[in-house]
Design an enzyme around this catalytic site. Sequence first.
Site, PDB file in Angstrom:
ATOM      1  N   CYS A  18      -1.978   2.243  10.404  1.00 49.23           N
ATOM      2  CA  CYS A  18      -2.200   2.524   9.169  1.00 49.23           C
ATOM      3  C   CYS A  18      -3.190   3.583   8.608  1.00 49.23           C
ATOM      4  O   CYS A  18      -3.056   4.618   9.125  1.00 49.23           O
ATOM      5  CB  CYS A  18      -2.313   1.045   8.376  1.00 49.23           C
ATOM      6  SG  CYS A  18      -2.461   1.198   6.544  1.00 49.23           S
ATOM      7  N   GLN A  19      -4.191   3.309   8.017  1.00 48.12           N
ATOM      8  CA  GLN A  19      -5.418   4.031   7.686  1.00 48.12           C
ATOM      9  C   GLN A  19      -5.991   4.635   9.129  1.00 48.12           C
ATOM     10  O   GLN A  19      -6.338   5.864   9.333  1.00 48.12           O
ATOM     11  CB  GLN A  19      -6.316   3.452   6.824  1.00 48.12           C
ATOM     12  CG  GLN A  19      -7.527   4.422   6.687  1.00 48.12           C
ATOM     13  CD  GLN A  19      -8.735   3.802   5.951  1.00 48.12           C
ATOM     14  OE1 GLN A  19      -9.123   2.630   6.318  1.00 48.12           O
ATOM     15  NE2 GLN A  19      -9.606   4.481   5.421  1.00 48.12           N
TER      16      GLN A  19
END
Length: 391
Positions: A152-153
């Site tokens: 994800c991030q």
Amino acid sequence: MSTPAPAPVTPAYTYATDLIEDTRRFVKGMEILLEHPEEITVATTPHEVVYTEDKMKLMHYIPTVERTSPVPVFIIYACVNRYYILDLQPEKSVVRKLLDEGLDVYIIDWGYPSGSDRYLTLNDYVEGYVNNAVDKIRELSGSDKVTLFGVCQGGTISVMYATLHPEKVKNLVTLVTPINFDTDKGLLHIWAKALDVDRVVDFYGIVPGDLLNIGFLLTDPFRLLIDKYVGMFERLECKTDDKECQRRNEEIIKNFLRMEKWIFDSPGQAGEAYRQFMKDLYQKNLLIKNEMMLDGKRIDLRKITMPLLNVMAETDHLVPNEASLPLADAVSSEDKETLVFPTGHIGIFVGSRSQKEVVPRIAEWLKPRSLPEGAQEKGKRARGKSRGRTG
């Protein structure tokens, strides 16, 4: 000309009966939940903390089988949630599955920013915490390079790091990772463009995790706030003397509460890092344009030449495929592959496909690319000959 028959009307008492039954299930489900005495445990795979810096911890997992791949795998999760979604419980653990495949696994725990952490920049995370953790892993493992496994991030951060330090990165794996932020396929991307980021950061300093979590939940409110409870309560039907059913209910409740613990365990965000991430990425989309700067250094995706595996979830409501797909064309890697699995953003970590398909496929890709240089060249030639025979 005959008049069409009127559509059948459901009697009012049927609605009343359904409402009574739904209410009964809700009350019974809440009683079971509230009676649950045990503490819910997560992140149970044995590990040791091998490095700390400020709030950050670097953890090294104890092997479950003999290690067959000498290049360590460094998992970098998002700052906005907790890493243990990748180790939620033994039978739903990305980490444990990687260990069972003979890989050497490290993971970063960002902790909970507070106080003066508000002034930490994105450069502090990439060139500070991540770079120091990579160097520690290289020291402990004896390997010159590591595999970055960004989630994800954390995948976006991994991509930034790989452009700045390609000499330290053997392979790059990105899982549900946003790269192209100029999309209207997800509510998060739409809302972020209109957010007054400066006002939020200047007011809070440390942006509250609960505030961000509300935004995530509202991207799919019916499923994330209502349907999951209804679905669980519908599975808790047992006769009084059915002990096997009651044991099953116990597991259902534990699994449910583990997910609830993770969903609502939301760290705050260091204000300055959050400011740059939101403005440079969500609002200006600088990363995919090769125009993003970290402390005077340009993030140029064309500098990524190591093998790349980009993994996506087909029904991801937070990171739509349109946000991840452009990565393959943006980098200079010759050895690159894109995989899309029919699951969602959370399901790719803890769903049934995660253990049966997703992680085994990632491990299958990683293992021949995680050998010493000489052995890897032999492996490449062998794979090439194999492809020639089957083509």
